[in-house]
Design an enzyme around this catalytic site. Structure first.
Site, PDB file in Angstrom:
ATOM      1  N   LYS A   1       0.709  -1.230   0.096  1.00  0.00           N
ATOM      2  CA  LYS A   1      -0.008  -0.149   0.062  1.00  0.00           C
ATOM      3  C   LYS A   1       0.840   1.152   0.056  1.00  0.00           C
ATOM      4  O   LYS A   1       0.188   2.341   0.099  1.00  0.00           O
ATOM      5  CB  LYS A   1      -1.016  -0.085   1.302  1.00  0.00           C
ATOM      6  CG  LYS A   1      -2.115  -0.911   1.011  1.00  0.00           C
ATOM      7  CD  LYS A   1      -3.062  -1.037   2.053  1.00  0.00           C
ATOM      8  CE  LYS A   1      -4.275  -1.796   1.932  1.00  0.00           C
ATOM      9  NZ  LYS A   1      -5.201  -1.763   3.157  1.00  0.00           N
TER      10      LYS A   1
ATOM     11  N   HIS B   1      -5.585 -11.285   0.192  1.00  0.00           N
ATOM     12  CA  HIS B   1      -6.986 -11.352  -0.272  1.00  0.00           C
ATOM     13  C   HIS B   1      -7.555 -12.234  -1.152  1.00  0.00           C
ATOM     14  O   HIS B   1      -8.793 -11.845  -1.805  1.00  0.00           O
ATOM     15  CB  HIS B   1      -7.069 -10.069  -1.159  1.00  0.00           C
ATOM     16  CG  HIS B   1      -6.759  -8.522  -0.275  1.00  0.00           C
ATOM     17  ND1 HIS B   1      -7.825  -8.314   0.467  1.00  0.00           N
ATOM     18  CD2 HIS B   1      -5.745  -7.954  -0.203  1.00  0.00           C
ATOM     19  CE1 HIS B   1      -7.164  -7.130   0.940  1.00  0.00           C
ATOM     20  NE2 HIS B   1      -5.940  -6.796   0.604  1.00  0.00           N
TER      21      HIS B   1
END
Length: 520
Positions: free
Chosen positions: A379, A431
């Site tokens: 991120k 994820h």
């Protein structure tokens, strides 16, 4: 039968010791008078400050039962003919075979030598002596017991040495594990005390209880008990001057000051030299005998080398702690940049709990805990305006966020270190969905590494349960209801069941690590 020519120790040579320990001697004979005469002949017997504790059995079957109850019988005086002509021989086979006792010394006594010829018995049975009752006078019985106890004593010292050495070897093979420090030093203390014939109390005392200190700090002048046995068994972490006093404390200070071994009548203190700190001390008390020159030379060699091993283990621990701290600090930086409060700390503990309940070994748990803080390292590539956006992300923004998985993996994938390799997997695959509808690769079920399945569940739980600038905190019941609804879809069913069964542990973690960011 035994002679009435009994031997008693001279009163002037008898040493009276209150509550002394004893040698266990089992008398197995179907004639009660044999028990009485044997006990009378050895009533004042003392060897190495220990008397005899007599145990009586009148049949072979009773003797077998006693051997299953006592594993510390030094000598068995065993009659051959009892309820059967070979009952004693059967007991001898039982001791070495079913009871697996190879330490007790077996002395066969028979009143009928012709029924069990000595040559045959000695060759075919694992016994240590063979005597006719008619030849075993009180004097000869005393001599036989003394000689046999010396043999038993030496065998038990060898066995104690073997156990200590086995422990050290096992600890040495595991030197780089988290628990090896305690096991290694404990094995060293046991080995040294057993080499000296046994001690009552022992302690390893050092100034490095918590490992090496920061480079800009002075080396501590305080010494603490690191590990011990006997009176020191539960004193770990106590300062030296709170566990020893008087002459013993003075001896420790002398050993430190003069960097040598200090000998006293009942104890010794060995200084262990170190290149990295002030050295350490080995304290041994309750010495069973006067130390020989060989014993002292052994102590010198041992004390010189034991500290080298200790320093090496401390260095390994320091490297591990440094690696752990770097990863944790990086995770905290990422957390701060993303406005996530104490998300990383909670996630790490939740992941550890899930992994332990799932059955992961300690080594895997250690790697998982260190890898979790880097799960969202990708991120860093996502603009802060998107990460901290108060409202719902549009489709384009969602696609940008999804790129963090592959970016994090690319950033970490080339490392050969187990922790960074695990972090690379977490960055890419946390994820992925159990049913195959996740991203970036559409993995499903056990194709997804267990670390990633655990992290995914911990991440979603904490993200929902905590307040963020773009959302309010969900009540715990609502979070668990959603996770239950995603059992077998987004999440591993087994891990969901574990989470639901450990609600109290989840609440405790959240309570211990509340977010403290302004406005939350």
């Amino acid at each position: 039968m035994m002679s009435d020519d009994l031997l008693f120790l001279d009163e002037s040579e008898e040493e009276v010791v209150e509550e002394r320990s004893t040698w266990k001697v089992l008398i197995v004979d179907d004639e009660p008078e044999v028990h009485a005469v044997t006990k009378l002949a050895l009533s004042d017997f003392v060897f190495q400050d220990k008397g005899i504790e007599f145990i009586s059995a009148y049949t072979g079957a009773e003797a077998k039962r006693i051997f299953l109850e006592h594993d510390d019988i030094a000598i068995v005086l065993l009659d051959v003919v009892m309820e059967t002509d070979d009952a004693g021989l059967q007991v001898a086979e039982f001791i070495r075979g079913e009871a697996n006792n190879h330490f007790t010394r077996i002395i066969l006594r028979t009143g009928q030598p012709g029924q069990a010829p000595e040559k045959h018995v000695i060759i075919n049975y694992d016994i240590n002596d063979y005597k006719s009752k008619t030849e075993l006078t009180a004097q000869k019985l005393f001599t036989v017991v003394i000689a046999t106890l010396r043999s038993y004593r030496d065998i038990m010292v060898i066995e104690e040495n073997r156990k200590g050495l086995e422990k050290i070897i096992a600890a040495s093979a595991d030197l780089f594990s988290i628990h090896s420090l305690e096991n290694f030093i404990d094995g060293i203390v046991q080995q040294l005390s057993s080499l000296l014939g046994g001690t009552q109390d022992a302690a390893y005392i050092t100034s490095a209880v918590a490992g090496p200190r920061p480079i800009d700090n002075e080396v501590s002048s305080e010494f603490y008990v690191f590990t011990g046995k006997g009176d020191f068994a539960n004193l770990e972490g106590r300062p030296l001057d709170r566990v020893l006093s008087g002459a013993q404390l003075d001896s420790c200070r002398q050993a430190l000051r003069e960097q040598e071994i200090v000998y006293a009548d009942e104890y010794l203190v060995a200084y262990c030299n170190s290149k990295n700190m002030r050295g350490s001390l080995l304290y041994l008390s309750g010495l069973p005998r006067r130390l020989t020159d060989t014993d002292k030379r052994l102590l010198e060699i041992f004390s010189q080398n034991v500290q080298i091993a200790f320093d090496n283990v401390l260095l390994t621990k320091d490297i591990e702690d440094t690696q752990r701290e770097i990863v944790e600090r990086l995770g905290q930086i990422l957390e701060k940049e993303m406005g996530g409060g104490k998300h990383i700390q909670r996630m790490t503990l939740i992941s550890e709990m899930l992994g332990r309940e799932y059955g992961l070994c300690q080594d895997d748990l250690d790697v998982l805990k260190l890898a979790v803080p880097l799960h969202d390292v990708g991120k860093l590539k996502v603009p802060e305006s998107i990460l901290l956006k108060p409202g719902k992300l549009n489709e384009e923004e969602q696609e940008i966020v999804r790129t963090h998985a592959e970016f994090g993996y690319e950033l970490l994938k080339d490392s050969r270190r187990p922790i960074i390799k695990a972090a690379a997997l977490l960055a890419r695959d946390h994820h992925e969905y159990w049913d195959g509808n996740g991203y970036p690769r559409g993995l499903k079920g056990e194709e997804i590494h267990i670390f990633c399945r655990i992290t995914a569940l911990a991440d979603v739980f904490d993200a929902l349960h905590a307040k963020r600038c773009y959302k309010d905190a969900w009540p715990l019941d609502k979070v668990l209801d959603l996770i239950q609804s995603q059992r077998g879809k987004q999440f591993d069913p087994c891990l969901v069941d574990i989470m639901l069964a450990n609600r109290e542990k989840l609440e405790a973690i959240c309570f211990a690590y509340p977010d403290d960011l302004p406005g939350l």
